[in-house]
Enzyme design. Structure first.
Site, PDB file in Angstrom:
ATOM      1  N   SER A   1       0.801  -1.224   0.000  1.00 23.69           N
ATOM      2  CA  SER A   1       0.000   0.000   0.000  1.00 23.69           C
ATOM      3  C   SER A   1       0.835   1.275   0.000  1.00 23.69           C
ATOM      4  CB  SER A   1      -0.948   0.013   1.211  1.00 23.69           C
ATOM      5  OG  SER A   1      -1.882  -1.021   1.128  1.00 23.69           O
TER       6      SER A   1
ATOM      7  N   ASP B   1      -8.859  -3.713   3.636  1.00 23.36           N
ATOM      8  CA  ASP B   1      -7.588  -4.437   3.544  1.00 23.36           C
ATOM      9  C   ASP B   1      -7.325  -5.276   4.795  1.00 23.36           C
ATOM     10  OD1 ASP B   1      -4.799  -4.727   2.308  1.00 23.36           O
ATOM     11  OD2 ASP B   1      -4.304  -3.810   4.235  1.00 23.36           O
TER      12      ASP B   1
ATOM     13  N   HIS C   1      -6.746  -9.327   5.177  1.00 27.46           N
ATOM     14  CA  HIS C   1      -5.508  -9.893   5.745  1.00 27.46           C
ATOM     15  C   HIS C   1      -5.815 -10.892   6.855  1.00 27.46           C
ATOM     16  CE1 HIS C   1      -2.359  -7.930   3.578  1.00 27.46           C
ATOM     17  NE2 HIS C   1      -2.743  -6.700   3.901  1.00 27.46           N
TER      18      HIS C   1
END
Length: 556
Positions: free
Chosen positions: A139, A366, A370
């Site tokens: 990112s 995100d 994860h």
């Protein structure tokens, strides 16, 4: 019987996101259970739209879409007074599709036919997300691309590819500026809103130059980097661009001296301040503001929503010590939603007659991926879509360019030949042909959901896979699921949105936004624009004015 039962489960009971645990299965007679599930499945199937059986329905829908597409020839070439960039961190195409189905199901529809707010944008492109040294990106490098206009190395923010991660001495002379800086230099107001910490990878590329994305405070930096003069990201937030009008998100602990108790979690040592330099950066932030301006620091939802926005010039809101809580777990008494933060930000920024640039990050999409917690990730994406709709209601497509994209994807997928209206978190209507066990439609290529029980793949009937924190099964065991490397979507509407039209390098995006807004280095085309109306010259308009002038000259 097993396959038929699974089909009923996926089509019927899980359409409403209900869950039948192994306790129910073991304690209920098979015949009664099948009868119950059959009735539920019948109810589900009968609710499907009857009109879809008629070919004319699909014909009319396609013709309406065609007529709308033909109107797109009338391109919006206005100057973008305002620009809003929505960044769904980790929001790959499969996440967008699953979010659409989830949001539709939350609206009591089967889901597949639903339209997200971003789906309504007229222009769509694809963005290539690789970093200069990584096929599958992170990112930080991607944020540098879509905010600063140049690709860079994995783990670095606001610097060129000449910088090596974690090596402070490679930074000097290799800093690159972002579109937020370009907008500020043009006299516009600027803002950052995120559900992560404000010093996280995506927002930090807007204002910081760091050889390592994890240098949140000086406490996380190696002694050598401090000796060489590098500054932590939170310090740079306050000092690099001190006049950012709106900053909203998490990351409180990195703004206060080490061991300073957190204002909300006083007894939690993990929430305490981390800074080694002894600075109270919230105070420094306020001290840097002009005396004739109203600067407010808030740390909870009540304080935020009670503000008189007409009397707010600068706003810093830090609502959690680190990242903000997931939307599904959010305390709506203390923590604002992303939509609420976006509304406050736009109402403050739009007071500037020269316009604004706003970066909005749905950052915890995100994090959910994860952790292999698909339910958390998708509800985060639904909330970001709500914020997109709210931003559209508060602005005009005539003068506001809105871009929605992602920095990267994830190894997230859903499939298994599920039937129409199947809960996005439900079962696939089949068994594995290896272990004869069921599986959910949502799966991950790798991650913490990999589990072996008694030498075999875990039977998901032994767990509550409808739970918000259920970790979907994965093919490869990892403590944290990884990013994906495929292209991501770019949705655009407003002035010059048509410039996002094909497959682009990710660093192209801010160049389009800058061109449309007449900020940054590429401004030669702006000389032909109408500075008074903020519009591009329209040939038909000039032709009409010329005709009127000639007629008047004949009369007089």
């Amino acid at each position: 019987m097993g396959s038929w039962l699974l089909l009923l489960l996926s089509e019927g009971i899980f359409n409403k996101d209900w869950h039948v645990s192994h306790h129910l299965t073991s304690s209920t007679g098979p015949t009664m259970l099948l009868l119950l599930l059959g009735l539920m499945a019948g109810t589900c199937l009968s609710s499907l739209p009857e009109q879809e059986k008629n070919p004319q329905y699909w014909w009319d829908q396609a013709q309406q879409t065609l007529q709308h597409a033909l109107k797109l020839q009338e391109l919006n070439t206005n100057i973008a007074k305002n620009a809003i960039m929505f960044l769904g961190d980790g929001m790959g195409v499969s996440t967008v599709t699953a979010t659409r189905i989830l949001k539709g199901q939350l609206h009591h529809m089967s889901g597949e036919e639903f339209q997200l707010e971003m789906d309504k944008f007229p222009f769509v492109a694809l963005s290539k997300t690789y970093n200069t040294n990584a096929q599958v990106p992170d990112s930080a490098g991607t944020a540098t691309a879509f905010l600063c206009g140049v690709k860079s190395n994995h783990g670095t923010v606001g610097v060129s590819a000449a910088v090596t991660r974690s090596q402070c001495n490679t930074t000097k002379g290799n800093e690159v500026t972002s579109i937020l800086r370009w907008a500020k230099d043009a006299g516009k107001s600027v803002g950052i809103v995120t559900t992560t910490r404000v010093s996280h990878a995506t927002p930090s590329a807007a204002y910081a130059h760091s050889a390592d994305r994890e240098w949140y405070s000086d406490n996380e930096m190696p002694p050598q980097a401090l000796t060489q003069g590098c500054k932590d990201i939170s310090y740079q937030l306050i000092h690099n661009i001190p006049d950012i009008e709106v900053i909203l998100g998490g990351g409180r602990k990195y703004m206060f001296p080490k061991n300073t108790p957190d204002v909300e979690y006083k007894d939690d040592e993990k929430a305490s301040g981390t800074r080694l330099d002894g600075q109270f950066l919230t105070n420094v932030w306020k001290d840097k503001k002009p005396r004739n301006k109203n600067a407010h620091y808030v740390w909870n939802r009540t304080q935020l929503l009670e503000l008189d926005l007409d009397r707010v010039d600068f706003l810093l809101g830090l609502f959690e010590p680190v990242d903000m809580t997931y939307e599904l777990n959010r305390n709506n008494q203390t923590d604002p939603s992303l939509t609420e933060m976006v509304e406050v930000a736009i109402k403050i920024l739009k007071k500037n007659p020269k316009g604004f640039f706003l970066l909005v990050e749905g950052g915890r999409i995100d994090h959910g991926h994860h952790e292999a917690k698909a339910k958390q990730a998708l509800h985060e994406a639904v909330e970001m879509d709500r914020a997109i709709g709210l931003a559209g209601a508060l602005t005009s497509e005539n003068d506001t360019l809105t871009v929605v994209t992602a920095d990267h994807s994830h190894v997230f997928t859903f499939g298994g030949y599920t039937r129409r209206g199947n809960s996005i978190f439900g079962l696939a209507p089949m068994l594995s042909d290896r272990d004869n066990k069921p599986f959910t439609s949502i799966l991950y290529g790798n991650g913490p959901g990999y589990r072996i029980v008694a030498g075999e793949r875990e039977n998901i009937f032994t767990v509550d896979y409808a739970h918000e924190n259920y970790q979907a099964q994965s093919a490869v065991p990892l403590g944290s699921e990884t990013h994906g490397g495929e292209d991501v979507a770019v949705f655009a509407k407003g002035p010059m949105a048509h410039l996002l039209h094909g497959v682009h390098e990710q660093n192209y995006i801010p160049h389009v936004v800058a061109y449309a807004s007449c900020i940054g280095a590429n401004k030669d085309h702006c000389k032909t624009f109408s500075s008074s109306a903020g519009l591009a010259p329209q040939p038909a308009l000039f032709s009409g004015l010329l005709t009127i002038f000639l007629l008047l000259s004949l009369l007089f």
